[in-house]
Design a protein around this motif. Structure first.
Motif, PDB file in Angstrom:
ATOM      1  N   ASN A  42       3.003  16.228  -8.805  1.00 12.44           N
ATOM      2  CA  ASN A  42       4.406  15.899  -8.574  1.00 12.44           C
ATOM      3  C   ASN A  42       4.535  14.569  -7.819  1.00 12.44           C
ATOM      4  O   ASN A  42       5.366  13.718  -8.149  1.00 12.44           O
ATOM      5  N   GLN A  43       3.656  14.399  -6.825  1.00  8.07           N
ATOM      6  CA  GLN A  43       3.675  13.162  -6.038  1.00  8.07           C
ATOM      7  C   GLN A  43       3.264  11.965  -6.904  1.00  8.07           C
ATOM      8  O   GLN A  43       3.811  10.871  -6.768  1.00  8.07           O
ATOM      9  N   VAL A  44       2.325  12.184  -7.807  1.00 14.16           N
ATOM     10  CA  VAL A  44       1.886  11.109  -8.701  1.00 14.16           C
ATOM     11  C   VAL A  44       3.079  10.643  -9.551  1.00 14.16           C
ATOM     12  O   VAL A  44       3.363   9.440  -9.667  1.00 14.16           O
ATOM     13  N   MET A  45       3.812  11.599 -10.126  1.00  9.23           N
ATOM     14  CA  MET A  45       4.973  11.270 -10.973  1.00  9.23           C
ATOM     15  C   MET A  45       6.029  10.499 -10.167  1.00  9.23           C
ATOM     16  O   MET A  45       6.576   9.509 -10.624  1.00  9.23           O
ATOM     17  N   LYS A  46       6.286  11.005  -8.944  1.00  7.55           N
ATOM     18  CA  LYS A  46       7.309  10.368  -8.090  1.00  7.55           C
ATOM     19  C   LYS A  46       6.893   8.933  -7.733  1.00  7.55           C
ATOM     20  O   LYS A  46       7.727   8.042  -7.667  1.00  7.55           O
ATOM     21  N   THR A  47       5.592   8.743  -7.498  1.00  3.65           N
ATOM     22  CA  THR A  47       5.094   7.407  -7.129  1.00  3.65           C
ATOM     23  C   THR A  47       5.282   6.429  -8.292  1.00  3.65           C
ATOM     24  O   THR A  47       5.724   5.292  -8.093  1.00  3.65           O
TER      25      THR A  47
ATOM     26  N   LEU B 260       7.686   3.160  -7.908  1.00  5.17           N
ATOM     27  CA  LEU B 260       7.163   1.796  -8.047  1.00  5.17           C
ATOM     28  C   LEU B 260       7.837   1.066  -9.213  1.00  5.17           C
ATOM     29  O   LEU B 260       8.145  -0.124  -9.118  1.00  5.17           O
ATOM     30  N   SER B 261       8.084   1.783 -10.288  1.00  2.16           N
ATOM     31  CA  SER B 261       8.748   1.159 -11.443  1.00  2.16           C
ATOM     32  C   SER B 261      10.155   0.724 -11.047  1.00  2.16           C
ATOM     33  O   SER B 261      10.595  -0.377 -11.398  1.00  2.16           O
ATOM     34  N   GLU B 262      10.847   1.577 -10.297  1.00  2.00           N
ATOM     35  CA  GLU B 262      12.211   1.239  -9.857  1.00  2.00           C
ATOM     36  C   GLU B 262      12.226   0.055  -8.894  1.00  2.00           C
ATOM     37  O   GLU B 262      13.215  -0.657  -8.783  1.00  2.00           O
ATOM     38  N   GLN B 263      11.100  -0.155  -8.205  1.00  2.97           N
ATOM     39  CA  GLN B 263      10.990  -1.293  -7.271  1.00  2.97           C
ATOM     40  C   GLN B 263      10.591  -2.579  -7.988  1.00  2.97           C
ATOM     41  O   GLN B 263      10.292  -3.580  -7.344  1.00  2.97           O
TER      42      GLN B 263
ATOM     43  N   MET C 296      -6.456  11.619 -12.442  1.00  6.41           N
ATOM     44  CA  MET C 296      -6.528  10.365 -13.209  1.00  6.41           C
ATOM     45  C   MET C 296      -5.711  10.486 -14.496  1.00  6.41           C
ATOM     46  O   MET C 296      -4.969   9.582 -14.886  1.00  6.41           O
ATOM     47  N   MET C 297      -5.825  11.660 -15.164  1.00  3.67           N
ATOM     48  CA  MET C 297      -5.068  11.856 -16.415  1.00  3.67           C
ATOM     49  C   MET C 297      -3.564  11.895 -16.146  1.00  3.67           C
ATOM     50  O   MET C 297      -2.781  11.370 -16.939  1.00  3.67           O
ATOM     51  N   ALA C 298      -3.170  12.510 -15.026  1.00  4.44           N
ATOM     52  CA  ALA C 298      -1.738  12.586 -14.696  1.00  4.44           C
ATOM     53  C   ALA C 298      -1.178  11.174 -14.504  1.00  4.44           C
ATOM     54  O   ALA C 298      -0.119  10.832 -15.047  1.00  4.44           O
ATOM     55  N   LEU C 299      -1.899  10.355 -13.750  1.00  2.15           N
ATOM     56  CA  LEU C 299      -1.415   8.983 -13.503  1.00  2.15           C
ATOM     57  C   LEU C 299      -1.408   8.181 -14.803  1.00  2.15           C
ATOM     58  O   LEU C 299      -0.435   7.491 -15.119  1.00  2.15           O
ATOM     59  N   THR C 300      -2.491   8.295 -15.562  1.00  4.70           N
ATOM     60  CA  THR C 300      -2.598   7.527 -16.811  1.00  4.70           C
ATOM     61  C   THR C 300      -1.487   7.942 -17.780  1.00  4.70           C
ATOM     62  O   THR C 300      -0.815   7.077 -18.371  1.00  4.70           O
ATOM     63  N   GLY C 301      -1.291   9.254 -17.907  1.00  4.06           N
ATOM     64  CA  GLY C 301      -0.239   9.744 -18.818  1.00  4.06           C
ATOM     65  C   GLY C 301       1.132   9.258 -18.399  1.00  4.06           C
ATOM     66  O   GLY C 301       1.999   9.017 -19.252  1.00  4.06           O
TER      67      GLY C 301
ATOM     68  N   SER D 283       0.870  -1.187   0.000  1.00  8.65           N
ATOM     69  CA  SER D 283       0.000   0.000   0.000  1.00  8.65           C
ATOM     70  C   SER D 283       0.902   1.231   0.000  1.00  8.65           C
ATOM     71  O   SER D 283       1.913   1.275   0.713  1.00  8.65           O
ATOM     72  N   VAL D 284       0.536   2.194  -0.814  1.00  6.68           N
ATOM     73  CA  VAL D 284       1.402   3.347  -1.057  1.00  6.68           C
ATOM     74  C   VAL D 284       0.584   4.632  -0.940  1.00  6.68           C
ATOM     75  O   VAL D 284      -0.514   4.727  -1.506  1.00  6.68           O
ATOM     76  N   HIS D 285       1.162   5.610  -0.234  1.00 10.84           N
ATOM     77  CA  HIS D 285       0.500   6.908  -0.121  1.00 10.84           C
ATOM     78  C   HIS D 285       0.568   7.641  -1.468  1.00 10.84           C
ATOM     79  O   HIS D 285       1.643   7.777  -2.049  1.00 10.84           O
ATOM     80  N   MET D 286      -0.557   8.092  -1.958  1.00  7.49           N
ATOM     81  CA  MET D 286      -0.534   8.935  -3.166  1.00  7.49           C
ATOM     82  C   MET D 286      -1.772   9.840  -3.173  1.00  7.49           C
ATOM     83  O   MET D 286      -2.895   9.376  -3.046  1.00  7.49           O
ATOM     84  N   ASP D 287      -1.500  11.141  -3.332  1.00  4.22           N
ATOM     85  CA  ASP D 287      -2.591  12.115  -3.405  1.00  4.22           C
ATOM     86  C   ASP D 287      -2.724  12.568  -4.858  1.00  4.22           C
ATOM     87  O   ASP D 287      -1.802  13.178  -5.410  1.00  4.22           O
TER      88      ASP D 287
END
Ligand SMILES: NC(=O)c1ccc[n+]([C@@H]2O[C@H](COP(=O)([O-])OP(=O)(O)OC[C@H]3O[C@@H](n4cnc5c(N)ncnc54)[C@H](OP(=O)(O)O)[C@@H]3O)[C@@H](O)[C@H]2O)c1
Length: 250
Positions: free
Chosen positions: A56-61, A65-68, A106-111, A47-51
């Protein structure tokens, strides 16, 4: 083993989708603001915190996760909020909040996940829309507009992503028995007026999880609301004059 990301996994439909997807043996990444930082619940659930209000937080998440080694095979864009007020009662801040979570977040995460899926030439984006995105009702102008935006965006990216082997599904449920309704209308009057039609979140989640193995363009629940939305599209004036009382239940 497929890795499934689920936004809004801390409550309601998202929590139920997470539970059922986990029981099918997928690796689950649960995302929401309520999760403190990132926590391995067990070998296959994190479970991961994401707002979603914080791009910026979406991009970092996504990067983290990809690096993990947890790049997504499937992203379920489920997080969403509603505020049921008339167009003249809802204020600009509330309207922005709805659009920032349901649409722009949603668009930020999807993009951000699309390049990862394009690289793999596979992937699946499941969008939790709403029947409100098919047929708008009174006291839900901003919410309905946000869900119309979700469906329109999904229809466009489906075309863009098909050549890359990435599927896009939209799930459009009618009212579901989750905390969403109390938040959207704290008076409880809407929830009371539609009590007998409330969908069971476990049943909706079952349909969503089934999509992971068998992607479909759209799932509309319950079937009769889908019929109503189609009838409205064909003859809106006639439909509204007959079904008016049902469209003003909020
Ligand atoms: N319930 C219904 O009647 C109904 C009907 C049709 C469609 N839907 C749609 O179904 C989806 C799930 O809703 P639900 O009924 O399960 O509602 P819910 O129980 O209120 O859950 C909403 C989820 O969204 C997350 N969320 C809210 N703001 C967020 C933000 N800024 N950043 C990240 N996550 C955020 C919440 O997590 P945190 O607060 O922990 O961040 C929570 O997990 C939504 O898209 C909703 O529009 C609901």
């Amino acid at each position: 083993m497929k890795t499934i990301w689920i936004t809004g996994a801390s409550s309601g439909l998202g929590a139920e989708i997470s539970k059922q997807a986990q029981s099918k043996g997928y690796r689950i990444v649960k995302l929401a603001r309520s999760f403190s930082t990132s926590k391995m619940e067990n070998q296959n659930i994190i479970s991961v915190h994401m707002d979603l209000l914080d791009e910026n937080q979406v991009m970092k998440t996504v990067k983290y996760l990809s690096e993990q080694g947890l790049a997504p095979d499937v992203v379920i864009n489920n997080a969403g909020i509603g505020i049921f007020k008339t167009a003249w009662d809802i204020n600009q801040q509330e309207a922005e909040q709805i659009f920032r979570v349901n649409v722009l977040g949603m668009m930020a995460l999807t993009g951000a996940v699309i390049p990862i899926m394009k690289e793999k030439q596979s992937g699946h984006i499941i969008q939790i829309g709403s029947q409100a995105g098919k047929l708008a009702t009174a006291k839900a102008s901003v919410y309905a507009a946000s869900k119309h935006a979700v469906i329109g965006y999904s229809n466009a990216i489906r075309l863009e992503l098909k050549p890359f082997g990435i599927a896009v599904s939209t799930v459009n449920p009618g009212p579901i028995a989750t905390p969403f309704l109390k938040q959207a209308d704290p008076s409880g009057s809407y929830e009371n007026s539609i009590k007998k039609w409330l969908l069971d979140p476990t049943k909706v989640a079952e349909r969503v999880v089934r999509l992971i193995e068998t992607p479909k363009r759209e799932v509309n629940l319950p079937w009769w609301m889908n019929v109503a939305a189609k009838a409205h599209a064909v003859a809106p004036h006639l439909f509204e004059s007959i079904a008016g009382p049902f469209l003003t239940k909020k």
